[in-house]
Motif scaffolding. Sequence first.
Motif, PDB file in Angstrom:
ATOM      1  N   LYS A  28       0.403  -1.281   0.433  1.00  0.00           N
ATOM      2  CA  LYS A  28      -0.108  -0.079  -0.535  1.00  0.00           C
ATOM      3  C   LYS A  28       1.038   1.216  -0.068  1.00  0.00           C
ATOM      4  O   LYS A  28       0.428   1.914  -0.860  1.00  0.00           O
ATOM      5  N   ALA A  31       3.820   0.765  -3.390  1.00  0.00           N
ATOM      6  CA  ALA A  31       3.204   0.030  -4.685  1.00  0.00           C
ATOM      7  C   ALA A  31       2.298   0.546  -4.964  1.00  0.00           C
ATOM      8  O   ALA A  31       1.739   1.579  -5.946  1.00  0.00           O
ATOM      9  N   TRP A  32       0.888   0.277  -4.137  1.00  0.00           N
ATOM     10  CA  TRP A  32      -0.569   0.264  -5.404  1.00  0.00           C
ATOM     11  C   TRP A  32      -0.757   1.935  -4.323  1.00  0.00           C
ATOM     12  O   TRP A  32      -1.259   2.867  -5.559  1.00  0.00           O
ATOM     13  N   PRO A  34       1.073   4.754  -4.859  1.00  0.00           N
ATOM     14  CA  PRO A  34       1.763   6.015  -5.845  1.00  0.00           C
ATOM     15  C   PRO A  34       1.469   4.872  -6.988  1.00  0.00           C
ATOM     16  O   PRO A  34       1.471   5.928  -8.436  1.00  0.00           O
ATOM     17  N   ILE A  35       1.258   3.434  -7.383  1.00  0.00           N
ATOM     18  CA  ILE A  35       0.865   3.785  -8.547  1.00  0.00           C
ATOM     19  C   ILE A  35      -0.594   4.228  -8.789  1.00  0.00           C
ATOM     20  O   ILE A  35      -0.912   4.687 -10.160  1.00  0.00           O
ATOM     21  N   LEU A  36      -1.386   3.927  -8.117  1.00  0.00           N
ATOM     22  CA  LEU A  36      -2.943   3.591  -8.434  1.00  0.00           C
ATOM     23  C   LEU A  36      -3.270   5.669  -8.863  1.00  0.00           C
ATOM     24  O   LEU A  36      -3.230   6.817  -9.273  1.00  0.00           O
ATOM     25  N   ILE A  39      -1.786   6.820 -11.956  1.00  0.00           N
ATOM     26  CA  ILE A  39      -2.572   6.147 -13.054  1.00  0.00           C
ATOM     27  C   ILE A  39      -3.373   7.505 -13.103  1.00  0.00           C
ATOM     28  O   ILE A  39      -4.126   8.455 -14.496  1.00  0.00           O
ATOM     29  N   ASN A  40      -3.718   7.603 -12.524  1.00  0.00           N
ATOM     30  CA  ASN A  40      -5.345   8.998 -11.636  1.00  0.00           C
ATOM     31  C   ASN A  40      -4.810  10.116 -12.373  1.00  0.00           C
ATOM     32  O   ASN A  40      -5.819  11.110 -13.348  1.00  0.00           O
ATOM     33  N   GLU A  41      -3.081  10.334 -11.984  1.00  0.00           N
ATOM     34  CA  GLU A  41      -3.221  11.941 -12.371  1.00  0.00           C
ATOM     35  C   GLU A  41      -2.451  11.678 -14.325  1.00  0.00           C
ATOM     36  O   GLU A  41      -3.181  12.292 -14.823  1.00  0.00           O
ATOM     37  N   ARG A  42      -2.335  10.824 -14.805  1.00  0.00           N
ATOM     38  CA  ARG A  42      -2.049  10.509 -16.145  1.00  0.00           C
ATOM     39  C   ARG A  42      -3.202  10.868 -16.677  1.00  0.00           C
ATOM     40  O   ARG A  42      -3.187  10.963 -17.597  1.00  0.00           O
ATOM     41  N   GLU A  43      -4.410   9.964 -16.384  1.00  0.00           N
ATOM     42  CA  GLU A  43      -5.737   9.644 -16.050  1.00  0.00           C
ATOM     43  C   GLU A  43      -6.474  11.152 -16.794  1.00  0.00           C
ATOM     44  O   GLU A  43      -6.877  11.417 -17.858  1.00  0.00           O
TER      45      GLU A  43
ATOM     46  N   PHE B 152       6.280  -4.962  -7.830  1.00  0.00           N
ATOM     47  CA  PHE B 152       4.639  -3.564  -7.899  1.00  0.00           C
ATOM     48  C   PHE B 152       5.835  -2.177  -7.764  1.00  0.00           C
ATOM     49  O   PHE B 152       5.483  -1.469  -7.378  1.00  0.00           O
ATOM     50  N   LYS B 153       6.670  -2.563  -6.706  1.00  0.00           N
ATOM     51  CA  LYS B 153       7.465  -1.347  -5.757  1.00  0.00           C
ATOM     52  C   LYS B 153       8.422  -0.755  -7.434  1.00  0.00           C
ATOM     53  O   LYS B 153       8.548   0.265  -7.694  1.00  0.00           O
ATOM     54  N   ALA B 156       5.662   0.941  -9.740  1.00  0.00           N
ATOM     55  CA  ALA B 156       5.708   2.387  -9.211  1.00  0.00           C
ATOM     56  C   ALA B 156       6.561   3.637  -8.440  1.00  0.00           C
ATOM     57  O   ALA B 156       6.172   4.592  -9.378  1.00  0.00           O
ATOM     58  N   TYR B 159       7.425   5.316 -12.868  1.00  0.00           N
ATOM     59  CA  TYR B 159       6.689   5.900 -13.435  1.00  0.00           C
ATOM     60  C   TYR B 159       6.708   7.648 -12.708  1.00  0.00           C
ATOM     61  O   TYR B 159       6.651   8.564 -13.659  1.00  0.00           O
ATOM     62  N   LYS B 164       5.285   9.210 -16.354  1.00  0.00           N
ATOM     63  CA  LYS B 164       4.085   8.695 -15.563  1.00  0.00           C
ATOM     64  C   LYS B 164       3.710   7.570 -16.780  1.00  0.00           C
ATOM     65  O   LYS B 164       2.631   6.923 -16.750  1.00  0.00           O
ATOM     66  N   LEU B 178      -5.191  -1.841 -13.888  1.00  0.00           N
ATOM     67  CA  LEU B 178      -6.095  -1.351 -13.762  1.00  0.00           C
ATOM     68  C   LEU B 178      -7.540  -1.982 -14.456  1.00  0.00           C
ATOM     69  O   LEU B 178      -8.556  -1.374 -13.665  1.00  0.00           O
ATOM     70  N   ARG B 181      -9.271  -2.418 -10.716  1.00  0.00           N
ATOM     71  CA  ARG B 181      -9.566  -0.871 -10.772  1.00  0.00           C
ATOM     72  C   ARG B 181     -10.970  -0.758 -10.896  1.00  0.00           C
ATOM     73  O   ARG B 181     -11.662  -0.908 -10.478  1.00  0.00           O
ATOM     74  N   SER B 199      -6.158  -1.495  -2.001  1.00  0.00           N
ATOM     75  CA  SER B 199      -4.878  -2.213  -1.382  1.00  0.00           C
ATOM     76  C   SER B 199      -4.832  -3.588  -1.132  1.00  0.00           C
ATOM     77  O   SER B 199      -4.261  -4.693  -1.418  1.00  0.00           O
ATOM     78  N   LEU B 202      -6.306  -5.431  -5.021  1.00  0.00           N
ATOM     79  CA  LEU B 202      -4.518  -5.544  -5.121  1.00  0.00           C
ATOM     80  C   LEU B 202      -3.960  -6.841  -5.434  1.00  0.00           C
ATOM     81  O   LEU B 202      -3.873  -7.859  -5.982  1.00  0.00           O
TER      82      LEU B 202
END
Lengths: 165, 359
Positions: A28, A31-32, A34-36, A39-43, B152-153, B156, B159, B164, B178, B181, B199, B202
């Motif tokens: 959390k 990874a999750w 920063p990833i989310l 992705i949100n920012e990119r979207e 996954f690190k 992350a 990006y 990004k 994605l 989600r 979290s 996933l």
Amino acid sequence: MDKLINEFSFGLFFWQLLIFIGLVLLLKKFAWKPILDAINERESSIKDALSSADIARKEIESLNEENQRIIKSARSEREALLKEARNTGSKIIEDAKQEAKDSANQLIKQAQESIESEKRAAIQELKNQVAGIAIQIAEKVLHNELENKEKQNKLIKQLIKETKL
Amino acid sequence: MLKKIHLKTLILIFLGIGVVSANDFKGSTKNNKEDIKEYILHHLQDSHDFNLLSYTNDKGKKVHFGIPLPVILWDNGLKIFSSEKFHHGETVAQIGKDYYKLHHNKIYKTNSKGEIFYDESSHPTNVTPIDFSLTKGVVSIIFTSIIMFFLFKSLADSYKKNNKIAKGIGRYFEPIVLYVRDEIAIPNIGEKHYKKYMSYLLTLFFFIWFLNILGLTPLGINVTGNIAVTFCLALITFLITNFTAKKVYWKHIFWMPGVPLPMKIALAPIELLGVIIKPFALMIRLYANISAGHIVLMSLISLIFIFRNWLGSSLSFILAFSISIIEILVAVLQAYIFTVLSALYFGFAVEEHDHEDDH
């Protein structure tokens, strides 16, 4: 069911619980989230870019329309101008023609008039001169006729003869 | 180029499943059905050492290749020793003054001779110390967790480095993130509440999926087909569901709106039972599917050695190969189902009714 309970290993359960919860928390954080977020920012940035592209397109469209409108009005204006110019031109020519005709007519008239008057003057002059010449001739003839007595007598006699009482 | 290599590696791994798993049987001299049944059941259970290969040598002695794992017992104090001491259940291990013996993958406290006593229904009556050993399953879980963490690190981190856009091996998992989600979390939980469950969902999805796939490798790991693991996962789903549940959820359980009073009273125990049955079904579904897959696959591979002729063995091989492919599908399907149903239960828990009397 009995077999399932028998198979259940508390140690494995304990480690699984511990490791899994640890994994969820670690992922959390590292990874999750920063990833989310990325992705949100990119979207959202894609969305923004798309909508701004849309706005730009609409703007261009409206500009095009505006241009078309302007071109159209310019064209019609030009047409009107041309028409007007043509009208004015032909009117000017017409007027010029008329004027020329008028002045020509006038000139002719004047010329005729002056010719007439000249003619009359010339005729008058001629008449006068002819009268003078005739008098001179008559004078000379008379002078000639009345040079001697005899001729005078003769004439008188003739005149008397002609004159019948 | 990188993509090609990844694909090749994957194909090689999966092709290897049938071939190398079959290796486990090569040394077995008897090859009778009882032996194979025993072997399969043994494989399905967790084990105290990471056994890769075992066979009986010329002298009739069993030889094991593998890695011994640490045994941690709580029996009047912490006791840590290597599983080597059990010699695969053949001898008794002496730790201090106590003796322990491995019997059907369970550790029992015994006397110095390592005798095991049975009751009438042939259950051992020996004392079982609390076993916190880092078994094969635990090691697999740790291994998967480490892989997941770094995978996954790296995704992350990519990006941040690459403006990004995902890069590297993690990129292949971005569409799945994605998907979880957009197709699992949002439709089931709703746009408003899904974020706090992401979290867990996933991690759950990839954890089950990776362990399912790991179970298909020739390493012979069976973690998601173990009741303790599925129980743990189902328990977490159960706890999250009930601790994040809103008032409406509890109202629908204890006092169903929009039905007559006798119905309300009749529905309450049924609904309450449903709260427990839902995660229970999750637990059994994953356990049964993965166990069944392993049993079928191993049985088909064993058939090669039971037939011992060209036709039967090649047919069995083809069958085992096809089942392996199907199992790859089942691996992702079960992970998907577990995650979807968890999301669905979370969705029930946080559901909001604007018009309560419409039922």
